[in-house]
Design a protein around this motif. Structure first.
Motif, short mmCIF file in Angstrom:
data_model
loop_
_atom_site.label_atom_id
_atom_site.label_comp_id
_atom_site.label_asym_id
_atom_site.label_seq_id
_atom_site.Cartn_x
_atom_site.Cartn_y
_atom_site.Cartn_z
N LYS A 296 0.97 -1.19 0.31
CA LYS A 296 -0.15 -0.38 0.03
C LYS A 296 0.61 1.08 0.12
O LYS A 296 0.31 2.27 -0.30
CB LYS A 296 -0.78 -0.56 1.21
CG LYS A 296 -1.89 1.26 1.04
CD LYS A 296 -2.68 0.85 2.44
CE LYS A 296 -3.38 2.01 2.42
NZ LYS A 296 -2.86 3.15 2.91
N GLU A 297 2.29 1.42 1.21
CA GLU A 297 2.26 2.31 1.23
C GLU A 297 3.79 2.39 -0.78
O GLU A 297 3.60 3.70 -0.70
CB GLU A 297 3.83 2.53 1.91
CG GLU A 297 3.42 2.57 3.40
CD GLU A 297 4.37 1.77 4.71
OE1 GLU A 297 3.72 2.18 5.44
OE2 GLU A 297 5.24 0.98 4.28
N GLN A 298 3.49 1.81 -0.88
CA GLN A 298 4.41 1.19 -2.27
C GLN A 298 3.42 2.32 -3.67
O GLN A 298 3.82 2.85 -4.03
CB GLN A 298 4.92 0.15 -3.66
CG GLN A 298 5.99 -0.21 -2.35
CD GLN A 298 6.34 -1.43 -3.31
OE1 GLN A 298 5.96 -1.46 -3.84
NE2 GLN A 298 7.32 -2.06 -2.42
N MET A 299 2.19 1.71 -3.57
CA MET A 299 1.08 2.47 -4.66
C MET A 299 0.86 4.05 -3.65
O MET A 299 0.78 5.00 -4.92
CB MET A 299 0.09 1.75 -3.92
CG MET A 299 0.13 -0.01 -4.84
SD MET A 299 0.18 0.44 -6.46
CE MET A 299 -1.12 1.34 -7.14
N ASP A 300 0.77 4.22 -2.36
CA ASP A 300 0.44 5.67 -2.25
C ASP A 300 1.55 6.46 -2.96
O ASP A 300 1.67 7.87 -3.24
CB ASP A 300 0.60 5.53 -0.97
CG ASP A 300 -1.22 5.50 -0.56
OD1 ASP A 300 -1.60 5.36 -1.40
OD2 ASP A 300 -1.17 4.66 1.00
N ASP A 356 11.95 9.55 -13.56
CA ASP A 356 12.49 8.98 -14.27
C ASP A 356 11.49 7.70 -13.98
O ASP A 356 10.22 7.70 -13.45
CB ASP A 356 13.79 8.67 -13.66
CG ASP A 356 14.60 7.81 -14.52
OD1 ASP A 356 14.40 6.88 -16.01
OD2 ASP A 356 15.86 7.18 -14.15
N SER A 357 11.68 6.49 -15.28
CA SER A 357 11.14 5.88 -15.19
C SER A 357 11.24 5.00 -13.59
O SER A 357 12.06 4.56 -12.34
CB SER A 357 11.46 4.09 -16.19
OG SER A 357 11.28 3.12 -15.60
N ASP A 358 10.06 3.97 -12.96
CA ASP A 358 9.78 4.06 -12.18
C ASP A 358 10.20 2.19 -12.06
O ASP A 358 9.64 1.96 -10.62
CB ASP A 358 8.00 4.26 -11.56
CG ASP A 358 8.14 5.22 -11.08
OD1 ASP A 358 6.63 5.60 -10.75
OD2 ASP A 358 8.73 5.68 -10.53
N ASP A 359 10.50 1.58 -12.30
CA ASP A 359 10.58 0.33 -12.66
C ASP A 359 11.97 0.36 -11.06
O ASP A 359 11.81 -0.86 -10.94
CB ASP A 359 11.99 -0.21 -14.11
CG ASP A 359 10.94 -0.43 -14.65
OD1 ASP A 359 11.50 -0.46 -16.53
OD2 ASP A 359 9.60 -0.21 -14.65
N GLU A 360 12.55 0.87 -10.93
CA GLU A 360 13.59 0.72 -9.62
C GLU A 360 12.92 1.20 -8.47
O GLU A 360 12.58 1.90 -8.72
CB GLU A 360 14.66 1.58 -10.04
CG GLU A 360 15.71 0.42 -10.96
CD GLU A 360 17.66 1.93 -10.80
OE1 GLU A 360 17.19 1.86 -9.99
OE2 GLU A 360 17.27 2.10 -11.91
N ARG A 361 13.32 0.88 -7.65
CA ARG A 361 13.95 1.04 -5.70
C ARG A 361 14.70 1.99 -6.05
O ARG A 361 15.29 2.08 -6.43
CB ARG A 361 14.00 -0.34 -5.01
CG ARG A 361 12.45 -1.81 -5.22
CD ARG A 361 11.09 -1.40 -4.43
NE ARG A 361 11.01 -1.98 -5.01
CZ ARG A 361 11.07 -3.36 -3.87
NH1 ARG A 361 11.52 -3.35 -3.01
NH2 ARG A 361 9.43 -4.34 -4.09
N PRO A 362 13.88 3.19 -4.69
CA PRO A 362 14.59 4.45 -4.43
C PRO A 362 15.96 3.38 -4.49
O PRO A 362 17.00 4.06 -4.93
CB PRO A 362 12.96 4.57 -3.62
CG PRO A 362 13.42 3.64 -3.61
CD PRO A 362 12.67 2.79 -4.57
N ASP A 363 16.06 2.24 -3.32
CA ASP A 363 16.90 2.35 -3.10
C ASP A 363 18.04 1.18 -3.69
O ASP A 363 19.13 0.94 -2.99
CB ASP A 363 17.45 1.35 -1.52
CG ASP A 363 16.41 2.36 -0.85
OD1 ASP A 363 16.03 3.48 -1.25
OD2 ASP A 363 15.91 1.77 0.14
#
Lengths: 374, 300
Positions: A296-300, A356-363
């Protein structure tokens, strides 16, 4: 993971670069190195036969097992044996490594002595590494010709080689083999216990992939507090932990871990058992905060409009994703960005920001262009 | 078969199979390393293997390279060893003793007496290695003779008693003795179905060796310092298919237990047979006519 290992070897070397080299390292407590070597060898040969790999032939330097063993191995794994010698050649350093038998036969003391034949060349002086190197390369060229075609080289035991020659010369041979332009990939095994740590490290430096076999015993035994290690010793002889370290061109190191089981039909690679994984998870210290985002946090998080994006509310938000960028460039954003800021907003500054594309996790430190050859 | 030696046979991978006369002998193409120490001798395993290879139903030939004892020593021991085996449920055969001299005359047993051989002393450089080359030539000559007179299907067991004396012969050079070992080891993949390396012609490779020589080596584990042993013992153990360790009991001397055996059988993975690796551990008691093996705690 074993597949990705074989794939790296299959894809071979880029022009002007060192060929990928695989060191398979095992120990007396988990002596499964030869099984892995056999597995990789069979995979490589099936790639070569199918024409999928960069190399067109394979030269095997046999130190620790007989040529007939390897021939039987490839045959049992389904390779067509009728024209072996068109793509596969064995340099036999096993049957008569020091030339004793040749000398004895000449003096009449014994009757038989291994001879070179089709598919097998006997090396009678393994201490002369210059000659050995020339011989290896010549055999390879004999298989694929002098042109651009490449071949791979498999050395079944560096340990045996190091017994006869100093480390510096053996390392010299390994690196010359790697840097030859017609060599597509190389692999070798070593028994780590026999050598000093520095020797092992020296050989590991010469390779781009290090695959080491570790026993399951030590860890488990320590955990379970078992003093009688016999059943575990037995277990170690047929299964182990397979740890692979890939070293990329830019120096990045990727570690991978798998379980291996040796059976009659061959070797199987399994992901590390979930039981162990859960055990590892419980070992992570309990912390007061979450280390990862929930779904859920990711979606938000995705829905958040970043400050630079809501500046111009009337325009649609654009998110950069590789493929559409060209079209976008023709009729939108990029062109706009290149234009100097004009007309109505000329007084204030403007920030052009493309998410940028959202494919990647921020970390993630994964570089998406890592495999790109420019 | 009596329980006593069955345990040892099982651990060694010797299977009594009445359908095939050959299979009851030692597994071919295998390397067995026996490691013992000053307190507990492992020589009885050699006697046992000798006995099993020479008495029916096995038809194997044995080459014994002895650097430590004369022929009469083995002859006396083998005469007394009793071995029983069952051909079927109702038919049990007792084999009383084993006459080495008779087997030698039948050309099934070959004794290489290396006791009196004078290896060149130190300081003569390459000559010291010559001794080992000659010894190797002798072994291969015998093996060649056997396979030419009995046909290539014959099982041949080569026994080295013991390896530490090979080192003495090599003037203490570990490397030379390992060279020698490497050549002996290479014999295990040949001389089964003819010379396998030779037979490949026209790009057609030979079949895998069904029966090559097997090699049995006795070695003392405790004569090395830690550093030396790292290289030699580890390499020998790595090469071996079966590693047998004879040790004294951890709890000290006992009247009816003479020591313990740990047998690591790494298992065979070839096309014909496959066995999983197994570790056995049992106690033994040496008697005049054989060895009695039993699991710890099962002897009243």
């Amino acid at each position: 993971m074993a597949e990705s290992l074989c794939r790296v070897l299959r894809d071979g070397a880029l022009e002007g670069e060192l060929a990928p080299a695989l060191t398979i390292k095992d120990s007396i407590l988990s002596p499964l190195g030869p099984h892995i070597f056999d597995h990789v060898l069979c995979q490589l040969s099936s790639f070569i036969l199918a024409g999928k790999s960069q190399s067109r032939g394979l030269v095997l330097v046999a130190f620790s097992r007989s040529p007939s063993y390897y021939a039987a191995l490839l045959k049992s794994r389904g390779s067509d044996t009728t024209d072996f010698d068109k793509w596969f050649w064995i340099l036999d350093c096993y049957s008569d490594p020091l030339g004793w038998r040749h000398r004895l036969k000449e003096s009449g003391a014994i009757r038989s002595c291994p001879d070179s034949s089709s598919g097998v060349t006997v090396c009678r002086d393994v201490r002369n590494l210059d000659k050995l190197l020339v011989e290896i390369l010549e055999l390879g060229k004999g298989l694929v010709g002098q042109g651009k075609d490449q071949f791979c080289i498999a050395i079944d035991s560096v340990t045996e080689m190091l017994r006869d020659v100093p480390l510096s010369s053996a390392a010299g041979l390994l690196s010359s083999v790697r840097s030859h332009e017609q060599v597509s990939c190389t692999l070798w095994t070593m028994l780590a216990d026999v050598h000093s740590t520095s020797t092992v490290a020296a050989v590991e430096y010469l390779s781009s992939i290090v695959a080491s076999v570790e026993g399951v015993t030590q860890q488990k035994g320590a955990q379970l507090g078992i003093s009688d290690g016999l059943p575990l010793l037995q277990q170690n002889a047929s299964q182990g932990r397979f740890r692979v370290r890939f070293k990329r061109r830019n120096g990045r190191v990727r570690l991978m871990l798998e379980d291996i089981h040796v059976e009659k039909s061959g070797i199987t690679f399994l992901p590390v058992s979930s039981e162990e994984e859960s055990m590892a998870q419980t070992l992570i210290p309990k912390v007061q905060f979450n280390l990862q985002l929930s779904e859920k946090e990711q979606m938000d998080r995705l829905k958040v409009v970043l400050p630079f994006e809501h500046q111009e509310k009337e325009k649609a938000r654009r998110i950069y994703d590789g493929r559409r960028s060209l079209m976008d460039g023709q009729n939108g954003m990029t062109v706009e960005a290149e234009k100097p800021p004009v007309s109505e907003n000329s007084g204030s500054g403007e920030i052009v920001y493309i998410r940028d594309s959202d494919d990647e996790r921020p970390d993630s430190d994964e570089d998406p262009d890592d495999d790109l050859d420019i | 078969m009596d329980r006593s030696s069955q345990l040892l046979d099982e651990a060694l991978g010797i299977v009594d199979d009445t359908s095939s006369m050959v299979s009851s002998s030692f597994p071919s193409s295998s390397v067995v390393l026996i490691e013992d120490c000053v307190e507990t001798s492992g020589a009885f395993v050699i006697h046992h293997i000798l006995k099993r290879s020479l008495s029916p139903p096995s038809s194997a030939a044995v080459v014994l390279v002895s650097l430590s004892h004369p022929f009469s020593h083995y002859d006396r021991i083998l005469r007394k060893l009793v071995h029983t085996f069952a051909l079927s449920l109702s038919f049990v055969l007792f084999s009383q003793g084993c006459n080495l001299a008779a087997h030698r005359d039948n050309r099934r047993f070959f004794f290489c007496d290396m006791l009196m051989v004078d290896f060149p002393r130190q300081g003569q450089g390459n000559v010291s290695k010559g001794g080992l080359i000659e010894l190797y030539a002798k072994i291969q000559k015998v093996v060649e003779d056997i396979s030419s007179s009995f046909g290539s299907g014959k099982c041949i067991t080569i026994i080295l008693d013991d390896f530490s004396l090979i080192e003495v012969a090599a003037n203490g050079s570990l490397n030379h003795s390992l060279d020698f070992l490497r050549y002996c080891y290479a014999l295990t993949s040949e001389f089964g179905l003819g010379l396998l390396v030779h037979t490949s012609c026209g790009g057609v490779y030979p079949l895998p060796s069904i029966q090559g020589c097997s090699l049995v080596i006795l070695h003392h584990e405790d004569i090395y310092s830690a550093e030396e042993s790292a290289a030699l013992i580890l390499q020998m153990e790595y090469l071996a298919d079966v590693v047998i360790k004879a040790e004294p009991l951890a709890t000290g001397l006992a009247a009816d237990v003479h020591g313990q055996l740990t047998v690591l059988n790494k298992g065979i993975h070839d096309q014909l047979r496959s066995s999983k690796s197994k570790v056995h551990n049992f106690h033994f008691k040496l008697r005049e006519n054989g060895v009695e093996c039993f699991y710890p705690g099962t002897q009243a």
